[in-house]
Design a protein around this motif. Structure first.
Motif, PDB file in Angstrom:
ATOM      1  N   LYS A 258       1.691 -12.182  10.357  1.00  0.00           N
ATOM      2  CA  LYS A 258       0.665 -11.216   9.976  1.00  0.00           C
ATOM      3  C   LYS A 258       1.299  -9.866   9.693  1.00  0.00           C
ATOM      4  CE  LYS A 258      -3.781  -9.261  11.366  1.00  0.00           C
ATOM      5  NZ  LYS A 258      -4.822  -9.191  12.443  1.00  0.00           N
ATOM      6  N   ALA A 259       0.904  -9.256   8.582  1.00  0.00           N
ATOM      7  CA  ALA A 259       1.455  -7.957   8.165  1.00  0.00           C
ATOM      8  C   ALA A 259       0.304  -7.023   7.809  1.00  0.00           C
ATOM      9  CB  ALA A 259       2.381  -8.137   6.966  1.00  0.00           C
ATOM     10  N   PRO A 260       0.551  -5.710   7.805  1.00  0.00           N
ATOM     11  CA  PRO A 260      -0.529  -4.756   7.478  1.00  0.00           C
ATOM     12  C   PRO A 260      -0.948  -4.785   6.018  1.00  0.00           C
ATOM     13  CG  PRO A 260       1.564  -3.620   7.797  1.00  0.00           C
ATOM     14  CD  PRO A 260       1.780  -5.033   8.224  1.00  0.00           C
ATOM     15  N   GLY A 261      -0.176  -5.432   5.173  1.00  0.00           N
ATOM     16  CA  GLY A 261      -0.516  -5.540   3.759  1.00  0.00           C
ATOM     17  C   GLY A 261       0.344  -6.585   3.091  1.00  0.00           C
ATOM     18  N   GLU A 262       0.139  -6.774   1.790  1.00  0.00           N
ATOM     19  CA  GLU A 262       0.862  -7.817   1.060  1.00  0.00           C
ATOM     20  C   GLU A 262       2.116  -7.308   0.353  1.00  0.00           C
ATOM     21  OE1 GLU A 262      -2.010 -11.177  -0.631  1.00  0.00           O
ATOM     22  OE2 GLU A 262      -2.444  -9.205  -1.497  1.00  0.00           O
ATOM     23  N   TYR A 263       2.211  -6.017   0.147  1.00  0.00           N
ATOM     24  CA  TYR A 263       3.283  -5.492  -0.717  1.00  0.00           C
ATOM     25  C   TYR A 263       4.469  -5.054   0.151  1.00  0.00           C
ATOM     26  CZ  TYR A 263      -0.500  -5.793  -4.008  1.00  0.00           C
ATOM     27  OH  TYR A 263      -1.528  -6.263  -4.779  1.00  0.00           O
ATOM     28  N   LEU A 264       5.174  -6.056   0.663  1.00  0.00           N
ATOM     29  CA  LEU A 264       6.192  -5.824   1.686  1.00  0.00           C
ATOM     30  C   LEU A 264       7.460  -5.196   1.136  1.00  0.00           C
ATOM     31  CD1 LEU A 264       5.865  -9.151   3.712  1.00  0.00           C
ATOM     32  CD2 LEU A 264       4.507  -7.039   3.869  1.00  0.00           C
ATOM     33  N   LEU A 265       7.641  -5.189  -0.177  1.00  0.00           N
ATOM     34  CA  LEU A 265       8.850  -4.621  -0.781  1.00  0.00           C
ATOM     35  C   LEU A 265       8.557  -3.366  -1.599  1.00  0.00           C
ATOM     36  CD1 LEU A 265      10.632  -7.881  -2.043  1.00  0.00           C
ATOM     37  CD2 LEU A 265      11.049  -6.615   0.082  1.00  0.00           C
ATOM     38  N   SER A 266       7.389  -2.786  -1.424  1.00  0.00           N
ATOM     39  CA  SER A 266       6.974  -1.660  -2.265  1.00  0.00           C
ATOM     40  C   SER A 266       7.096  -0.337  -1.515  1.00  0.00           C
ATOM     41  CB  SER A 266       5.520  -1.857  -2.715  1.00  0.00           C
ATOM     42  OG  SER A 266       5.125  -0.814  -3.576  1.00  0.00           O
ATOM     43  N   PRO A 267       8.061   0.504  -1.897  1.00  0.00           N
ATOM     44  CA  PRO A 267       8.221   1.798  -1.218  1.00  0.00           C
ATOM     45  C   PRO A 267       7.213   2.838  -1.706  1.00  0.00           C
ATOM     46  CG  PRO A 267      10.276   1.062  -2.271  1.00  0.00           C
ATOM     47  CD  PRO A 267       9.157   0.254  -2.843  1.00  0.00           C
ATOM     48  N   MET A 268       7.039   3.853  -0.873  1.00  0.00           N
ATOM     49  CA  MET A 268       6.287   5.027  -1.286  1.00  0.00           C
ATOM     50  C   MET A 268       7.109   5.824  -2.299  1.00  0.00           C
ATOM     51  SD  MET A 268       4.904   6.438   2.371  1.00  0.00           S
ATOM     52  CE  MET A 268       4.064   5.385   3.560  1.00  0.00           C
ATOM     53  N   LEU A 332      -1.435  13.579  -9.495  1.00  0.00           N
ATOM     54  CA  LEU A 332      -0.717  13.155 -10.689  1.00  0.00           C
ATOM     55  C   LEU A 332      -0.192  11.742 -10.560  1.00  0.00           C
ATOM     56  CD1 LEU A 332       1.115  16.495 -11.279  1.00  0.00           C
ATOM     57  CD2 LEU A 332      -0.544  15.471 -12.829  1.00  0.00           C
ATOM     58  N   PHE A 333       0.404  11.421  -9.422  1.00  0.00           N
ATOM     59  CA  PHE A 333       0.833  10.045  -9.140  1.00  0.00           C
ATOM     60  C   PHE A 333       1.437  10.008  -7.747  1.00  0.00           C
ATOM     61  CE2 PHE A 333       3.218   6.155  -9.025  1.00  0.00           C
ATOM     62  CZ  PHE A 333       2.495   5.291  -9.833  1.00  0.00           C
ATOM     63  N   ASN A 334       0.999   9.052  -6.956  1.00  0.00           N
ATOM     64  CA  ASN A 334       1.651   8.810  -5.674  1.00  0.00           C
ATOM     65  C   ASN A 334       1.261   7.442  -5.140  1.00  0.00           C
ATOM     66  OD1 ASN A 334      -0.088   9.113  -2.897  1.00  0.00           O
ATOM     67  ND2 ASN A 334      -1.120  10.142  -4.605  1.00  0.00           N
ATOM     68  N   ARG A 335       2.213   6.830  -4.482  1.00  0.00           N
ATOM     69  CA  ARG A 335       1.966   5.598  -3.728  1.00  0.00           C
ATOM     70  C   ARG A 335       1.986   5.910  -2.233  1.00  0.00           C
ATOM     71  NH1 ARG A 335       6.035   4.182  -7.590  1.00  0.00           N
ATOM     72  NH2 ARG A 335       5.342   2.661  -9.142  1.00  0.00           N
ATOM     73  N   GLY A 336       1.653   7.154  -1.906  1.00  0.00           N
ATOM     74  CA  GLY A 336       1.956   7.714  -0.611  1.00  0.00           C
ATOM     75  C   GLY A 336       3.299   8.401  -0.724  1.00  0.00           C
ATOM     76  N   PHE A 337       3.480   9.493  -0.008  1.00  0.00           N
ATOM     77  CA  PHE A 337       4.724  10.259  -0.095  1.00  0.00           C
ATOM     78  C   PHE A 337       5.606  10.012   1.116  1.00  0.00           C
ATOM     79  CE2 PHE A 337       2.669  13.622  -2.997  1.00  0.00           C
ATOM     80  CZ  PHE A 337       3.247  13.049  -4.126  1.00  0.00           C
ATOM     81  N   HIS A 358      -0.712   3.808  -8.042  1.00  0.00           N
ATOM     82  CA  HIS A 358      -1.170   5.178  -7.802  1.00  0.00           C
ATOM     83  C   HIS A 358      -2.442   5.160  -6.959  1.00  0.00           C
ATOM     84  CE1 HIS A 358      -2.286   9.280  -8.349  1.00  0.00           C
ATOM     85  NE2 HIS A 358      -3.072   9.120  -9.393  1.00  0.00           N
ATOM     86  N   VAL A 359      -2.435   5.926  -5.850  1.00  0.00           N
ATOM     87  CA  VAL A 359      -3.605   5.950  -4.975  1.00  0.00           C
ATOM     88  C   VAL A 359      -4.386   7.256  -5.078  1.00  0.00           C
ATOM     89  CG1 VAL A 359      -2.589   4.333  -3.352  1.00  0.00           C
ATOM     90  CG2 VAL A 359      -2.248   6.770  -2.989  1.00  0.00           C
ATOM     91  N   GLY A 360      -3.817   8.282  -5.723  1.00  0.00           N
ATOM     92  CA  GLY A 360      -4.551   9.525  -5.886  1.00  0.00           C
ATOM     93  C   GLY A 360      -4.863  10.192  -4.555  1.00  0.00           C
ATOM     94  N   VAL A 361      -6.039  10.870  -4.495  1.00  0.00           N
ATOM     95  CA  VAL A 361      -6.485  11.523  -3.262  1.00  0.00           C
ATOM     96  C   VAL A 361      -7.945  11.158  -3.017  1.00  0.00           C
ATOM     97  CG1 VAL A 361      -4.885  13.462  -3.489  1.00  0.00           C
ATOM     98  CG2 VAL A 361      -7.154  13.627  -4.504  1.00  0.00           C
TER      99      VAL A 361
END
Length: 814
Positions: A258-268, A332-337, A358-361
């Motif tokens: 079990k993981a907190p999400g599916e995108y285990l290789l995706s950095p901020m 403008l763009f962020n996957r989290g900083f 991009h998750v915005g605000v």
């Protein structure tokens, strides 16, 4: 019209330059006509060196945004051999136009030729270098060692930067590219700040990433897109499989963890804006913003944020809160900083397993849904035309544009914090869902207006000379020593009532808003009270400035008639005979199974090397703090090893050799005895390289051919096992060695993962690679890599290739 030659700064200048300095010491000021770059106020300055602010330019619009918001340099790609093949890039005409525009504005242009070059592409790549050299490009950013070697001999004065794709992650790597004749090293994004400081002691310009997307794998070492999908990241075609969903599973049981999400290789996304002062103290020469695939507004806003921050620090201005700026950047763009590996962030502080885009605000919360509309309460302003997204726990998020906004069942153009509004949404949404703003239409208008005009202008001095009965001579000069002149068509006349005094000259000569310049000084050397129509002064101003611009466009006039230097062939000394079969192992079980066979065992595990003296030591692919390995022979995995070699070296696929020029460069190193080809080459391409080498040097090259094994798809500082089973911050936790784990993709394929001796994570391909019997090259040494294989399987594999080896000649390799 006349124009003067480009003189040394200050020589022949007809006006005072008491407070002007060279480009390296520029800072920021403001006057009534716009921004310009005068000297730093040393009474307030912190004394830190001004770093170069380097911006991405994936299109001409992005380039204009970068320059007009204060970039010192831009990096861009041509339509060939750039690591962003799907960016807009620049054709020949556009590239020359970009160089001219940037040089007018005192901005440098670096062109990315940072892909691996295949043997049959060498001539085309060399022709591109010829074109870039004569197009006045300031520097090249390169990955391919062969191309670096050729340029150093053909154009020794061309400035070369070692791309992050060269995988430079330690002080020794910096030292080696300096010895190679490169002027700058772009350090790996994973390099901590303390190591940046150490690398700076080598005396080479260093470039570090300060903002933008992060790769989960060390750049230049990622084969996932290439091996899995045929789109090579080393060839500018990365399909970003790291941004796809994965699950961590136990290999033996198949149990999903079990993981907190599916995108285990995706950095901020990296954001160091709050640490600019620390970065300025690190010794790094250049601050690089990532984003050649981003829109111009993104480039302009990020450049402006860092420009203002750097200049405030240099001028000793009071620190201000970055909160408002951070919100602008998030929109403008962020996957989290994240502050990234520069500041030792790990695990959940770097990775975003929830969403890869991009998750915005967040600007509101869903209250309810009925009649095809959602009711939301705003926590921040919303305007018509904004991009929005509603998050859903299960299923895809809902993205849409705020074309219709309802308040009290009436259409409106905007809403404010606290308002309850309705938005058309057909998909099912739960109360409490977050409403995100992914595009702020009003912010975009502000950024576009800011980017429309240069934020910084070049100060110029005018000098006016002449006497009655002669044309007026107008001279314009800048701090860099460029100087141009223009003569009026009409002659000066004695003034009847309104002579040309300094005030009137300043009024006319200061009309520079449609130019890259700002007026610094006017010197009036007219002899007597003279008159000339205003139109004549204005026309002389236009002509002089046009000539000055033309002079400024060409930074390297000596390149014009230059042809390439005669290419001197490299000297390659005789080499030692390579082992016929090299077997790289990971476990004691494998060692015990193979010790009695006529093969050369290799390992990077200290315990195995100490226990079995016959094992050849191997350096690690990543060595931030390299250890000196003893032994007559050593397998080298990264270029830093070349600067400290005391053994006979065999260079592995980590050197990314894809052409005969790169092969020759490595073999010209006295310590190097053999070279393994890139794992992205076919057997036919390897044969082509060997043939080209033999044609040039009249001898066979001592090469290594990878014949069997699980190939690394990724080598990463981020460990998915530790991130999920622990807190992601531990090093050497050994969790990946207590049980075997894999990443399972949506196709159900399992990609094994494990940590090496320095605790860097390796992701392997789903099944081992193996060459067909007809692809085995008898002139090369062969290499087998054993990772997951048990003792029995290991022996069977090695025995099979020993039989193949016995069938083939020659018996000596090298």
């Amino acid at each position: 019209m006349r124009q003067a030659d480009h003189n040394h700064p200050g020589i022949g200048c007809l006006c005072p330059w008491l407070d002007f300095v060279h480009d390296a010491d520029r800072s920021v000021g403001r006057n009534s006509t716009g921004y310009f770059r005068p000297v730093v106020d040393h009474k307030r300055s912190s004394g830190m060196k001004r770093p170069e602010l380097l911006a991405p330019a994936g299109s001409m619009e992005a380039l204009l945004a970068a320059v007009n918001n204060g970039a010192d340099a831009v990096y861009l790609g041509s339509t060939r051999f750039g690591a962003r093949a799907y960016a807009g890039n620049f054709d020949a005409q556009q590239l020359q136009q970009a160089v001219r525009y940037c040089h007018q504005h005192e901005v440098k242009v670096y062109v990315t030729v940072n892909t691996l070059i295949m043997e049959n592409e060498l001539d085309e790549a060399k022709a591109l270098i010829d074109f870039l050299y004569h197009s006045d490009v300031d520097a090249l950013i390169l990955q391919d060692l062969g191309l670096v070697s050729w340029i150093r001999r053909a154009y020794p004065d061309f400035e070369l930067h070692a791309s992050t794709q060269m995988h430079i992650h330690n002080r020794e790597g910096v030292r080696w590219v300096k010895e190679l004749g490169m002027q700058r090293a772009v350090l790996a994004r994973e390099t901590p700040l303390e190591l940046v400081q150490e690398c700076a002691e080598e005396g080479l310009d260093l470039e570090i990433f300060v903002y933008g997307a992060l790769c989960v794998c060390y750049s230049g070492e990622c084969l996932m897109s290439s091996i899995q999908g045929g789109r090579s990241g080393n060839r500018g075609q990365c399909a970003q499989p790291c941004r796809m969903p994965y699950q961590l599973v136990e290999l033996e049981s198949g149990r999903e963890i079990k993981a907190p999400g599916e995108y285990l290789l995706s950095p901020m996304d990296l954001n160091t804006l709050q640490h600019v002062e620390q970065l300025m103290q690190s010794g790094a020469t250049s601050f690089k913003i990532e984003g050649r695939m981003k829109r111009p507004e993104y480039v302009g806003a990020v450049v402006r944020a860092y420009r203002e921050k750097i200049d405030a620090i240099l001028n000793g201005q009071p620190k201000r809160s970055d909160e408002a700026e951070q919100i602008r950047l998030k929109k403008l763009f962020n996957r989290g900083f994240t502050e990234g590996y520069l500041f030792h962030q790990q695990g959940s502080a770097v990775m975003n397993p929830l969403r890869p885009n991009h998750v915005g605000v967040q600007i509101g919360t869903v209250l309810s849904q009925r009649g095809g509309r959602v009711q939301v309460r705003l926590s921040a302003p919303l305007h018509q035309g904004d991009g929005l997204r509603i998050l859903r726990e299960n299923g895809e998020d809902i993205g849409f544009t705020a074309n219709y906004i309802y308040k009290n069942d009436l259409l409106c153009a905007q809403g404010q914090s606290g308002d309850i509004l309705e938005l058309p949404v057909a998909e099912k949404v739960k109360p409490g869902a977050a409403l995100l703003q992914t595009t702020d239409s009003e912010l975009m208008k502000v950024i576009q207006a800011q980017s429309a005009q240069p934020a910084y202008r070049i100060p110029v001095c005018f000098t006016v000379c002449g006497k009655a009965g002669e044309p007026m001579v107008l001279t314009v000069s800048d701090a860099q020593g460029y100087r141009a002149e223009a003569l009026t068509q009409q002659r000066l006349q004695p003034a009847q009532k309104a002579p040309l005094d300094k005030q009137r000259l300043v009024s006319q000569l200061g009309k520079l808003n449609d130019t890259p310049f700002v007026l610094k000084e006017v010197t009036n050397l007219l002899e007597g009270a003279l008159f000339l129509p205003v139109q004549q002064i204005n026309e002389a101003r236009r002509q002089a400035l046009a000539a000055l611009i033309q002079l400024r466009e060409v930074r390297y006039p000596h390149r014009g008639p230059n042809q390439r230097q005669p290419i001197q062939s490299m000297v390659i000394e005789a080499k030692s005979v390579l082992p016929k079969l090299i077997v790289q192992i990971e476990t004691r079980e494998q060692a015990e199974a193979l010790l009695d066979l006529p093969v050369q065992l290799v390992s990077s595990w200290p315990a195995l090397i100490q226990a079995y003296p016959q094992i050849m030591p191997s350096s690690l692919r990543v060595q931030e703090k390299p250890t000196v390995l003893e032994g007559e022979w050593l397998q080298a995995e990264e270029i830093g090893t070349l600067s400290r070699a005391t053994s006979k070296l065999i260079c592995t696929s980590g050197f990314n050799v894809t052409n005969s020029e790169a092969l020759a460069l490595l073999l010209s190193q006295q310590a190097v005895q053999g070279v393994e080809f890139s794992l992205e080459l076919t057997a036919a391409q390897q044969t082509e390289i060997r043939a080209a080498f033999e044609k040039q040097f009249h001898r066979s090259a001592p090469t290594v051919q990878f014949v069997y094994g699980y190939r690394d798809l990724m080598v990463s500082k981020a460990c998915p096992v530790n991130c999920i089973l622990s807190d992601g911050n531990q090093r050497n936790c050994q969790l990946c060695h207590q049980k075997a784990y894999a990443l399972k993709n949506k196709k159900g394929e399992r990609l094994p993962v494990f940590g090496d001796a320095a605790c860097f994570s390796h992701t392997l391909e789903k099944t081992p690679f193996q060459l067909r019997a007809d692809e085995l090259d008898a002139h090369s040494s062969w290499k087998i890599r054993l990772t997951l294989e048990d003792a029995r399987t290991s022996r069977e594999i090695v025995t099979r290739y020993l039989a193949f080896r016995a069938e083939r000649q020659p018996t000596e390799i090298g």
